[in-house]
Design an enzyme around this catalytic site. Structure first.
Site, PDB file in Angstrom:
ATOM      1  N   LYS A 178      70.316  -7.505  64.551  1.00 27.04           N
ATOM      2  CA  LYS A 178      71.616  -6.866  64.279  1.00 27.04           C
ATOM      3  C   LYS A 178      72.297  -6.549  65.606  1.00 27.04           C
ATOM      4  O   LYS A 178      71.927  -5.614  66.305  1.00 27.04           O
ATOM      5  CB  LYS A 178      71.459  -5.556  63.494  1.00 27.04           C
ATOM      6  CG  LYS A 178      72.806  -5.054  63.012  1.00 27.04           C
ATOM      7  CD  LYS A 178      72.891  -3.563  62.890  1.00 27.04           C
ATOM      8  CE  LYS A 178      73.442  -2.858  64.083  1.00 27.04           C
ATOM      9  NZ  LYS A 178      74.816  -3.174  64.499  1.00 27.04           N
ATOM     10  N   VAL A 235      71.048   7.953  68.381  1.00 24.46           N
ATOM     11  CA  VAL A 235      70.642   6.903  67.429  1.00 24.46           C
ATOM     12  C   VAL A 235      69.134   6.666  67.547  1.00 24.46           C
ATOM     13  O   VAL A 235      68.453   6.429  66.549  1.00 24.46           O
ATOM     14  CB  VAL A 235      71.466   5.615  67.669  1.00 24.46           C
ATOM     15  CG1 VAL A 235      70.869   4.440  66.925  1.00 24.46           C
ATOM     16  CG2 VAL A 235      72.911   5.841  67.237  1.00 24.46           C
ATOM     17  N   GLY A 236      68.609   6.776  68.749  1.00 28.46           N
ATOM     18  CA  GLY A 236      67.171   6.597  68.955  1.00 28.46           C
ATOM     19  C   GLY A 236      66.352   7.627  68.190  1.00 28.46           C
ATOM     20  O   GLY A 236      65.360   7.296  67.532  1.00 28.46           O
ATOM     21  N   GLU A 253      64.799   2.062  73.661  1.00 23.60           N
ATOM     22  CA  GLU A 253      65.308   2.060  75.046  1.00 23.60           C
ATOM     23  C   GLU A 253      66.647   2.766  75.003  1.00 23.60           C
ATOM     24  O   GLU A 253      67.610   2.234  74.454  1.00 23.60           O
ATOM     25  CB  GLU A 253      65.495   0.616  75.548  1.00 23.60           C
ATOM     26  CG  GLU A 253      64.219  -0.171  75.707  1.00 23.60           C
ATOM     27  CD  GLU A 253      63.309   0.369  76.797  1.00 23.60           C
ATOM     28  OE1 GLU A 253      63.779   1.101  77.682  1.00 23.60           O
ATOM     29  OE2 GLU A 253      62.107   0.069  76.742  1.00 23.60           O
ATOM     30  N   CYS A 287      72.908   1.176  81.338  1.00 21.72           N
ATOM     31  CA  CYS A 287      71.966   2.271  81.145  1.00 21.72           C
ATOM     32  C   CYS A 287      71.396   2.705  82.492  1.00 21.72           C
ATOM     33  O   CYS A 287      70.959   3.841  82.645  1.00 21.72           O
ATOM     34  CB  CYS A 287      70.854   1.848  80.199  1.00 21.72           C
ATOM     35  SG  CYS A 287      70.151   0.273  80.656  1.00 21.72           S
ATOM     36  N   GLU A 388      75.104  11.764  79.740  1.00 18.12           N
ATOM     37  CA  GLU A 388      75.469  10.367  79.980  1.00 18.12           C
ATOM     38  C   GLU A 388      76.943  10.158  79.603  1.00 18.12           C
ATOM     39  O   GLU A 388      77.333  10.340  78.454  1.00 18.12           O
ATOM     40  CB  GLU A 388      74.584   9.437  79.134  1.00 18.12           C
ATOM     41  CG  GLU A 388      74.785   7.979  79.499  1.00 18.12           C
ATOM     42  CD  GLU A 388      73.931   7.028  78.660  1.00 18.12           C
ATOM     43  OE1 GLU A 388      73.825   7.222  77.443  1.00 18.12           O
ATOM     44  OE2 GLU A 388      73.370   6.074  79.250  1.00 18.12           O
TER      45      GLU A 388
END
Ligand code: NAD
Length: 503
Positions: A178, A235-236, A253, A287, A388
């Site tokens: 996805k 989301v992680g 990750e 990242c 971030e």
């Protein structure tokens, strides 16, 4: 934007290009110009279920294909990436916005990774080890696990899928992929190359659509034992929670808040080169971007003024145009988020040294461009030094010595990349040992990973797994220990003990 003449894309399930069951669509647009790139299926849970069914059926055949033969397909894929590098590079500039040289680097990373993982087809080493019993042989082997759900972000739209899909396939797993909704055309092109290279139907499938629908269904699907997701921390966490209900193996990750340390003894011009590249390359949307720069107090003013001077000279524009160094950010909400952090930085009392505004004029008005932004007088605990931002914003922090610099570098929740510029070998080794990140560079910026070393972060950047290198195989396989007794009698481990020879 008009969509006349715009290409319509499909999902790829069980070797067929198909529309979403519900028939709904979404568009992908060029972040520099606003032009429509294509129309894509807005898939539902039913589409995911079909793709998983295809991948599960294909797994039974694929796992039995000898690994060197699986690898031969990957070698052909890598060669096709080489042949189509220019075309993929151009599409990446159009769909994702990074400038041409960086887009070429993204494709090159997929080439390197695919060749590297193809090589694993003839390695994938296990161990043999002596038994404590006579006439007994033992070994450990890697075995595939099943269907992998590969969920990827938009910022490395060809490289990151290759980090997940190449090792999964060589290990004998099958995949439902996805891609991010901001870069679906690149996801489609990626899969097309595997089809052209002769990958059997069902081994790799792509389902387009949103995270909350397609992504979440993959994570919750009982026939998908492995989930590999690269994305934001939020989301992680959700993915880990959803996967836990079925005790899935979840590889995450996530974000970064990476720091470059510049010690008083550093080669300052080299450091400034490294900072500019790491902070503003890909418009800070890596990242591993250097969103913090921790500078020795004696050289702070010098570094700040060199940086500001160089940042103001960077050419902003459309990545396909000659000489452009900074492309757009991915979309409107990213632009707004980045700009809101400029406000936060000012409110916190940091000094805006340059940038801090949306870039307009000179053909930039149709896109999402932000000026390279540098804050000075930043304290390590300010939000702009902790959170971030994922844009071209970096924060300069003062440190009086190596201890203070390392303390500041480690004071964030993330732990992906770090760097130190110094000519003092003692300080370099302190940094290599004490910086709490998965990657550390000495006399280079925070960017520059190569595919044959493990890639990933400590703390909240992930959950202990690594992409790339041999380490990636640990996620896509499970160890099986095998004992072969050829003594012809029952030998009970730990009970029928063989005495060691007398002294
Ligand atoms: P994101 O978290 O918004 O989305 C990542 C992917 O997850 C997308 O495909 C999205 O559709 C999907 N998703 C969203 N919600 C989901 C859900 N509930 N269940 C399952 N899937 C879901 O991230 P993004 O904006 O695409 O990417 C930027 C982020 O990725 C940044 O935080 C960046 O640091 C991180 N990143 C990390 C690495 C790394 O290797 N550590 C590399 C690149 C990017």
């Amino acid at each position: 934007m008009a969509t006349t003449g715009v290409k319509t894309y499909r999902n790829y399930i069980g070797g067929e290009w198909v529309d979403a069951v519900g028939g709904e669509t979404f568009e992908s647009t060029n972040p520099a110009t606003g032009e429509t790139i294509g129309v894509f299926p807005k898939s539902t849970e039913e589409d995911v279920d079909r793709a998983v069914e295809a991948a599960k059926a294909a797994y039974e055949g694929w796992r039995l294909v000898p690994a060197p033969k699986r690898a031969e397909i990957l070698f052909r894929v890598a060669q096709r990436f080489v042949d189509r590098k220019d075309e993929l590079t151009e599409l990446m500039v159009q769909e994702m916005g990074k400038v041409r040289a960086e887009a070429g680097g993204d494709v090159q990373e997929a080439i390197d990774m695919t060749y590297y993982m193809a090589g694993e087809g003839r390695r994938m080493f296990g161990h043999t080890t002596p038994s404590e019993m006579p006439d007994k042989f033992q070994m450990s082997v890697r075995q595939p696990v099943g269907v992998v759900g590969a969920i990827t972000p938009w910022n490395f739209p060809i490289a990151i899928p290759s980090w997940k899909i190449a090792p999964a396939l060589v290990c004998g797993d099958t995949v439902v992929f996805k891609p991010a909704t901001d870069t679906p055309a690149l996801g489609e092109r990626f899969v097309e190359i595997f089809e052209e290279a002769g990958l059997p139907a069902g081994v790799l499938n792509i389902v387009h659509g949103g995270g909350a629908t397609v992504g979440e269904r993959l994570v919750k699907h009982p026939d998908v034992p492995l989930i590999s997701l690269t994305g934001s921390r939020e989301v992680g966490v959700k993915t880990a929670q959803n996967g836990a209900a079925l005790l899935k193996h979840v590889h995450l990750e996530l974000g970064g808040k990476n720091a470059i340390i510049v010690m008083d003894d550093a080669d300052l011009d080299l450091a400034v080169d490294g900072i500019l590249w790491s902070a503003f390359g890909t418009s800070g949307q890596r990242c591993t971007a250097a969103s913090r720069v921790i500078v020795g107090t004696k050289v702070y003013d010098q570094v700040a003024s060199k940086l500001v001077e160089r940042a103001e000279k960077l050419t902003i524009g459309y990545g396909l145009d000659e000489g452009v160094e900074i492309g757009p950010v991915i979309n409107k909400s990213a632009l707004e988020k980045i700009d809101s952090y400029t406000g936060i930085g000012k409110d916190e009392g940091a000094t805006l040294l340059t940038g801090g505004e949306v870039a307009t004029g000179n053909g930039l008005d149709q896109g999402f461009f932000y000026r390279p932004t540098i804050f000075g007088d930043v304290e390590p605990d300010m939000r702009i030094a902790q959170e971030e931002i994922f844009g071209p914003t970096t924060a300069l922090i003062r440190a009086s010595d190596i201890d203070e610099a390392i303390r500041a570098a480690n004071s964030v929740e993330f732990g992906l990349s770090s760097s130190i510029f110094t000519r003092d070998v003692n300080k370099a080794f302190r940094a290599m040992r004490d910086l709490q990140t998965g990657i550390t560079y000495v006399n280079a910026g925070t960017i520059g990973a190569e595919v044959h070393l493990p890639f990933g972060g400590t703390k909240q950047t992930g959950n202990g797994h690594r992409e790339a290198g041999q380490a990636a195989l640990d996620f896509y396989t499970e160890w099986k220990s095998i004992y072969v007794d050829y003594s012809g009698k029952l030998q009970r481990a730990q009970i029928d003990v063989v005495e060691s020879p007398a002294p």
